[in-house]
Scaffold this motif. Structure first.
Motif, PDB file in Angstrom:
ATOM      1  N   ASP A  82      60.513  44.944  14.061  1.00  0.00           N
ATOM      2  CA  ASP A  82      59.297  44.129  14.015  1.00  0.00           C
ATOM      3  C   ASP A  82      59.545  42.774  14.670  1.00  0.00           C
ATOM      4  O   ASP A  82      58.726  42.303  15.465  1.00  0.00           O
ATOM      5  CB  ASP A  82      58.845  43.959  12.567  1.00  0.00           C
ATOM      6  CG  ASP A  82      57.597  43.110  12.461  1.00  0.00           C
ATOM      7  OD1 ASP A  82      56.555  43.511  13.035  1.00  0.00           O
ATOM      8  OD2 ASP A  82      57.663  42.038  11.822  1.00  0.00           O
ATOM      9  N   SER A  83      60.664  42.170  14.349  1.00  0.00           N
ATOM     10  CA  SER A  83      61.005  40.866  14.922  1.00  0.00           C
ATOM     11  C   SER A  83      61.176  40.967  16.438  1.00  0.00           C
ATOM     12  O   SER A  83      60.721  40.106  17.185  1.00  0.00           O
ATOM     13  CB  SER A  83      62.288  40.348  14.266  1.00  0.00           C
ATOM     14  OG  SER A  83      62.663  39.111  14.807  1.00  0.00           O
TER      15      SER A  83
ATOM     16  N   MET B 131      59.907  43.324  18.510  1.00  0.00           N
ATOM     17  CA  MET B 131      58.651  43.660  19.180  1.00  0.00           C
ATOM     18  C   MET B 131      57.707  42.461  19.253  1.00  0.00           C
ATOM     19  O   MET B 131      56.958  42.316  20.209  1.00  0.00           O
ATOM     20  CB  MET B 131      57.956  44.823  18.466  1.00  0.00           C
ATOM     21  CG  MET B 131      58.753  46.120  18.480  1.00  0.00           C
ATOM     22  SD  MET B 131      59.182  46.688  20.128  1.00  0.00           S
ATOM     23  CE  MET B 131      57.629  47.336  20.667  1.00  0.00           C
ATOM     24  N   ARG B 132      57.746  41.594  18.245  1.00  0.00           N
ATOM     25  CA  ARG B 132      56.859  40.428  18.218  1.00  0.00           C
ATOM     26  C   ARG B 132      57.490  39.219  18.912  1.00  0.00           C
ATOM     27  O   ARG B 132      56.863  38.168  18.993  1.00  0.00           O
ATOM     28  CB  ARG B 132      56.527  40.052  16.776  1.00  0.00           C
ATOM     29  CG  ARG B 132      55.663  41.039  16.060  1.00  0.00           C
ATOM     30  CD  ARG B 132      55.195  40.561  14.694  1.00  0.00           C
ATOM     31  NE  ARG B 132      56.284  40.195  13.788  1.00  0.00           N
ATOM     32  CZ  ARG B 132      56.482  38.974  13.284  1.00  0.00           C
ATOM     33  NH1 ARG B 132      55.678  37.986  13.596  1.00  0.00           N
ATOM     34  NH2 ARG B 132      57.472  38.743  12.464  1.00  0.00           N
ATOM     35  N   HIS B 133      58.728  39.361  19.379  1.00  0.00           N
ATOM     36  CA  HIS B 133      59.460  38.216  19.958  1.00  0.00           C
ATOM     37  C   HIS B 133      59.428  37.039  18.992  1.00  0.00           C
ATOM     38  O   HIS B 133      59.114  35.912  19.366  1.00  0.00           O
ATOM     39  CB  HIS B 133      58.884  37.813  21.317  1.00  0.00           C
ATOM     40  CG  HIS B 133      58.854  38.937  22.296  1.00  0.00           C
ATOM     41  ND1 HIS B 133      59.995  39.437  22.878  1.00  0.00           N
ATOM     42  CD2 HIS B 133      57.824  39.692  22.776  1.00  0.00           C
ATOM     43  CE1 HIS B 133      59.668  40.439  23.697  1.00  0.00           C
ATOM     44  NE2 HIS B 133      58.360  40.613  23.649  1.00  0.00           N
ATOM     45  N   GLU B 134      59.762  37.345  17.732  1.00  0.00           N
ATOM     46  CA  GLU B 134      59.684  36.356  16.662  1.00  0.00           C
ATOM     47  C   GLU B 134      60.567  35.144  16.946  1.00  0.00           C
ATOM     48  O   GLU B 134      61.735  35.275  17.298  1.00  0.00           O
ATOM     49  CB  GLU B 134      60.112  36.992  15.338  1.00  0.00           C
ATOM     50  CG  GLU B 134      60.039  36.047  14.160  1.00  0.00           C
ATOM     51  CD  GLU B 134      60.544  36.673  12.871  1.00  0.00           C
ATOM     52  OE1 GLU B 134      60.364  36.032  11.829  1.00  0.00           O
ATOM     53  OE2 GLU B 134      61.102  37.788  12.905  1.00  0.00           O
TER      54      GLU B 134
ATOM     55  N   TRP C 229      65.274  37.772  16.342  1.00  0.00           N
ATOM     56  CA  TRP C 229      65.735  39.148  16.323  1.00  0.00           C
ATOM     57  C   TRP C 229      67.241  39.309  16.458  1.00  0.00           C
ATOM     58  O   TRP C 229      67.796  40.241  15.862  1.00  0.00           O
ATOM     59  CB  TRP C 229      64.977  40.019  17.332  1.00  0.00           C
ATOM     60  CG  TRP C 229      65.244  39.752  18.779  1.00  0.00           C
ATOM     61  CD1 TRP C 229      64.475  39.012  19.626  1.00  0.00           C
ATOM     62  CD2 TRP C 229      66.338  40.246  19.550  1.00  0.00           C
ATOM     63  NE1 TRP C 229      65.026  38.997  20.879  1.00  0.00           N
ATOM     64  CE2 TRP C 229      66.179  39.752  20.860  1.00  0.00           C
ATOM     65  CE3 TRP C 229      67.438  41.047  19.273  1.00  0.00           C
ATOM     66  CZ2 TRP C 229      67.073  40.033  21.881  1.00  0.00           C
ATOM     67  CZ3 TRP C 229      68.338  41.325  20.285  1.00  0.00           C
ATOM     68  CH2 TRP C 229      68.151  40.826  21.568  1.00  0.00           C
TER      69      TRP C 229
END
Length: 196
Positions: free
Chosen positions: A120-121, A123-126, A137
């Motif tokens: 999730d991190s 894919m969202r470029h957190e 990430w």
């Protein structure tokens, strides 16, 4: 069968040793980053959240990537009250039960639960919520990777102790022997470097 399992165990041990020996250099990097950040803060009254976050990223990397190596060296936390009076066979049996019923289930569960968090991190470029912070990430990837390596080392330790109980291998290396071996390897590598 034992030959194949012990070969697998040795391969896992090599991976844990190499990763651990490489990751321990991150302690020096963390000290340099920390000292540099503190110096800049006191000399120039400025700082960056990125440097602060880098310190805990490095700490996380050292902790997670060196844990399998710590298990290999038999330096992990154990309850000496329980193991101190046991014979080698009793200690091996206790280690097998601890590995099968505590270490592996915990490591595998954390690895499985942390993978979606990392994905999730990624894919969202957190990014950090702090101004000037780092991307998240890479540090989240350390969790499943570290627990995967710890699970592998747990399997290796179980194999070695089962082989000992079966009478096909010696009792796994003791802490003192591991430290002596590590010091000898360090001295040998320094001597090779001096001769060049």
């Amino acid at each position: 069968m034992w030959e194949v399992l012990l070969r697998l165990s040795r391969l896992i041990d090599i991976v844990s040793r190499r990763v651990g020996l490489a990751a321990r250099w991150l302690v020096l990097v963390a000290v340099i980053v920390s000292a540099g950040n503190a110096s800049v803060r006191y000399l120039f009254s400025t700082s960056s959240n990125a440097w602060l976050e880098m310190q805990w990223y490095l700490f996380a990397a050292v902790f997670l990537l060196c844990s399998p190596y710590t298990l290999l060296l038999n330096e992990h936390v154990r309850i000496d009250v329980l193991t101190g009076g046991l014979s080698q066979r009793g200690a091996a049996l206790l280690d097998i039960l601890g590995g099968l019923f505590f270490l592996l289930p915990m490591s595998i569960l954390i690895m499985m639960l942390s993978w979606p968090m990392f994905m999730d991190s990624y894919m969202r470029h957190e990014l950090s919520t702090d101004a000037g912070g780092l991307i998240r990430w890479p540090v989240k990837l350390l969790i499943p990777v570290g627990f995967f390596l710890l699970s592998l080392q747990g399997v290796s330790e179980i194999i070695k102790r089962c082989a000992f109980l079966a009478g096909v291998a010696p009792f796994p290396i003791s802490t003192h022997d591991a430290q002596t071996e590590e010091i000898k390897e360090l001295v040998d590598s320094v001597e090779k470097g001096v001769k060049r």
